[in-house]
Design a protein around this motif. Structure first.
Motif: not given
Length: 154
Positions: A52-61
């Motif tokens: 979930q944190k990685y997915a948040e990172y992708i979206i923030a990117s």
């Protein structure tokens, strides 16, 4: 429902969740609690929280959505009983604003069948086909906006 159709349905849900920024449902509806994910440029991450944190990172990117396409899928013959573990190979696209392509890549996933027939992803590894990943993990190190909260390994 046949395995390939079930996985195609899950990929369609994944695309919807990414477009909506719904990282919670993305993690809980597709991945095992003890999943292992291996994205480009990162160490292996363990569990739904890391995913979930990685997915948040992708979206923030800058990712505003994506698509996943299965190229082939088969049961792992050595699984006991046969038909409880499936391997999948395919390709993906991440999009940014205006549906411009942000990144393309390929993946291999292991799906595990649970009692009752539901499948979930236990292990997922993917690699960018871009010369360098547009979602560059090192570019985020200094800001620590999202990356600082990702637990890299157990």
């Amino acid at each position: 429902m046949a395995v390939k159709a079930f996985i195609a349905e899950k990929h369609a849900e994944w695309s919807t969740f990414m477009k909506e920024g719904n990282t919670t449902d993305l993690a809980t509806s597709h991945f095992a609690e003890d999943c292992k994910i291996m994205p480009p440029g990162f160490q292996t991450m363990n569990g739904r929280d890391a995913l979930q944190k990685y997915a948040e990172y992708i979206i923030a990117s800058g990712c505003t959505g994506g698509s996943v396409t299965t190229d082939e899928i088969d049961p792992v013959a050595e699984s006991a009983p046969v038909g409880t573990i499936f391997w999948e190979r395919g390709h993906y696209v991440y999009y940014k604003a205006c549906d411009a392509i942000m990144e393309t890549g390929k993946y291999v996933a292991l799906w595990r069948k649970l009692p009752g027939g539901k499948l979930e992803i236990y292990a997922d590894i993917w690699n960018s086909t871009n010369s360098c990943s547009i979602i560059d993990p090192m570019a985020q190190v200094a800001s620590k906006k999202v990356r600082g909260s990702i637990k890299m390994t157990d």
